[in-house]
Design a protein around this motif. Structure first.
Motif, PDB file in Angstrom:
ATOM      1  N   VAL A  21       0.833  -1.206   0.000  1.00 40.03           N
ATOM      2  CA  VAL A  21       0.000   0.000   0.000  1.00 40.03           C
ATOM      3  C   VAL A  21       0.863   1.250   0.000  1.00 40.03           C
ATOM      4  O   VAL A  21       1.855   1.318   0.714  1.00 40.03           O
ATOM      5  N   TYR A  46      -8.242   7.139   7.197  1.00 40.30           N
ATOM      6  CA  TYR A  46      -7.018   6.646   6.558  1.00 40.30           C
ATOM      7  C   TYR A  46      -7.364   6.280   5.126  1.00 40.30           C
ATOM      8  O   TYR A  46      -8.410   5.658   4.869  1.00 40.30           O
ATOM      9  N   GLN A  92      -3.805   0.209  -2.731  1.00 34.83           N
ATOM     10  CA  GLN A  92      -3.204  -1.115  -2.560  1.00 34.83           C
ATOM     11  C   GLN A  92      -3.071  -1.810  -3.912  1.00 34.83           C
ATOM     12  O   GLN A  92      -3.996  -1.775  -4.732  1.00 34.83           O
ATOM     13  N   HIS A 121      -6.142 -11.866   8.107  1.00 33.96           N
ATOM     14  CA  HIS A 121      -6.042 -11.281   9.449  1.00 33.96           C
ATOM     15  C   HIS A 121      -7.372 -10.608   9.783  1.00 33.96           C
ATOM     16  O   HIS A 121      -8.257 -10.490   8.941  1.00 33.96           O
ATOM     17  N   HIS A 126      -8.837  -7.244  12.436  1.00 35.77           N
ATOM     18  CA  HIS A 126      -8.369  -6.174  13.321  1.00 35.77           C
ATOM     19  C   HIS A 126      -9.541  -5.317  13.773  1.00 35.77           C
ATOM     20  O   HIS A 126     -10.660  -5.424  13.243  1.00 35.77           O
ATOM     21  N   ARG A 136     -13.003  -1.257   0.795  1.00 32.61           N
ATOM     22  CA  ARG A 136     -12.184  -1.165  -0.418  1.00 32.61           C
ATOM     23  C   ARG A 136     -13.063  -0.686  -1.560  1.00 32.61           C
ATOM     24  O   ARG A 136     -14.169  -1.192  -1.739  1.00 32.61           O
ATOM     25  N   HIS A 156     -10.254 -11.333   6.970  1.00 36.71           N
ATOM     26  CA  HIS A 156     -10.213 -10.998   5.543  1.00 36.71           C
ATOM     27  C   HIS A 156      -8.832 -11.241   4.958  1.00 36.71           C
ATOM     28  O   HIS A 156      -7.811 -11.106   5.641  1.00 36.71           O
ATOM     29  N   HIS A 186      -6.834 -11.288   0.710  1.00 39.03           N
ATOM     30  CA  HIS A 186      -7.018 -10.952  -0.699  1.00 39.03           C
ATOM     31  C   HIS A 186      -6.251 -11.940  -1.575  1.00 39.03           C
ATOM     32  O   HIS A 186      -5.114 -12.288  -1.259  1.00 39.03           O
ATOM     33  N   ASP A 215      -8.171   1.718  -0.175  1.00 35.09           N
ATOM     34  CA  ASP A 215      -8.595   1.303   1.166  1.00 35.09           C
ATOM     35  C   ASP A 215      -9.018   2.537   1.949  1.00 35.09           C
ATOM     36  O   ASP A 215      -8.308   3.552   1.953  1.00 35.09           O
ATOM     37  N   LEU A 267     -10.127   3.411   5.844  1.00 41.28           N
ATOM     38  CA  LEU A 267     -10.250   2.867   7.199  1.00 41.28           C
ATOM     39  C   LEU A 267     -10.466   3.994   8.210  1.00 41.28           C
ATOM     40  O   LEU A 267     -10.060   5.137   7.977  1.00 41.28           O
TER      41      LEU A 267
END
Ligand code: 1HN
Length: 345
Positions: A73, A93, A97, A108, A110, A116, A149, A151, A163, A165
């Motif tokens: 990214v 944020y 990507q 992962h 979080h 996206r 998730h 990719h 992305d 966030l």
């Protein structure tokens, strides 16, 4: 407004005594934390051109193998916050990507919420909690807080997405962390077809699970068709805009950031009132002008810009015969929940 005492007005020995006990006088800083009338944003109006960043992103693909990046990214950082802070605004944020054919970005989950917005390429997908969500340009895919998730990419050309966030907020709250996981087993296709018609939701005789995030993928073909239908059927609308919502509850699709898509009719000029939320504009199709006090950006396809809150802004379609389509992210859902959201007309 009354001018208040400065730090320098206080005797050196007194200041030292305060510091020794971790104490700070409020009055020298009171006007900075409570400025009159409107906040003093760090967020600067900034535009990132896709043409400018794309070669650098592709170069990252040559310089850094996916195993050394996990997520390859380039962060769209607002210099007003400091580039190292990785913030487009106080709460938002943004990153572009890159996933190359055959690459895999491991599973992962979080605490920050992510979405996206697919910018280019075909054949990649995000698997969210076992649900495989294919990526095509303009699609919106949610990876809300706590959901696994990863990719993957079965196509033959680079895939790029934006992305978005709420990482700056969650990090500020000291609540940001990740858990790494194993590759997920795909258990379902993306659920968007089950919600293809508004007003009709799956309702089996058995209790529904009451999923907090029933729909994870919002295909651009459907969103675009809705905007075009809205423009045709309601020509008097001030703004041809649709919100990405939870189809079961009608609430914003995520809790902190809000997402919408706007169609600017050919030649349209749309004045948006000052709202307290910061905003991100990403050009999905066509070209638009974004103007606010002291700044004017010209967005081409795949360009992205951000503006601080409390700022009136005018959007204009640069084409006289083609519609322009813009993806918008803001922190209005958070501000509404906290009771600080305002519209100033
Ligand atoms: C993340 O999980 C992704 O899953 C992308 O693709 C960008 C930036 C900060 C924190 C987590 C992803 C991210 C991220």
């Amino acid at each position: 407004m009354q001018e208040l005492g400065r730090l320098e007005d206080l005797p050196e020995a007194y200041r030292t005594a305060l510091t020794g006990q971790n104490l700070v006088p409020l009055w020298p800083s009171l006007r900075a934390v409570l400025p009159p009338g409107k906040p003093t944003p760090r967020t600067q109006p900034i535009c990132w051109s896709y043409e400018g960043l794309r070669p650098l992103l592709l170069q990252a693909g040559e310089l850094t193998p996916i195993e050394k990046a996990e997520r390859r990214v380039l962060v769209l950082a607002n210099p007003g916050h400091g580039l190292d802070k990785m913030q487009a605004s106080a709460t938002i944020y943004l990153g572009m990507q890159l996933l190359l054919p055959g690459e895999w970005a491991p599973a992962h989950r979080h605490t920050p919420n992510a979405v996206r917005m697919i910018v280019e390429g075909e054949g990649a997908y995000t698997t969210v909690e076992g649900e495989k969500c294919p990526m095509s340009r303009g699609d919106l895919i949610l990876t809300p807080t706590g959901l696994w998730h990863e990719h993957g990419h079965d196509g033959d050309k680079p895939v790029v997405w934006l992305d978005v966030l709420d990482l700056p907020l969650v990090y500020f709250m000291e609540a940001s962390y990740v858990t790494e996981g194993k590759a997920q087993t795909v258990t379902a296709e993306a659920n968007d077809r089950a919600y293809q018609r508004g007003g009709v939701v799956p309702a089996p005789v058995f209790n529904r699970a009451g999923e907090a995030f029933p729909m994870l993928r919002y295909p651009w073909v459907d969103v675009r068709a809705t905007l075009v239908a809205l423009a045709q059927s309601q020509p008097d609308l001030d703004a041809v805009q649709v919100a990405y919502v939870n189809p079961e509850t009608g609430a914003d699709c995520q809790k902190i950031l809000g997402f919408s898509a706007l169609m600017l009719r050919p030649g349209e000029r749309l004045q948006l009132p000052a709202r307290s939320c910061a905003m991100v504009f990403h050009q999905i199709e066509g070209g638009a002008g974004v103007s606010l006090e002291g700044h004017a950006f010209s967005l081409a396809e795949a360009d992205t810009c951000c503006i601080p809150g409390y700022t009136p802004v005018t959007l204009s379609n640069r084409s006289k015969d083609q519609a322009a389509f813009i993806f918008i992210a803001d922190d209005a859902p958070l501000q509404k929940k906290l009771g600080v959201y305002e519209v100033r007309n």
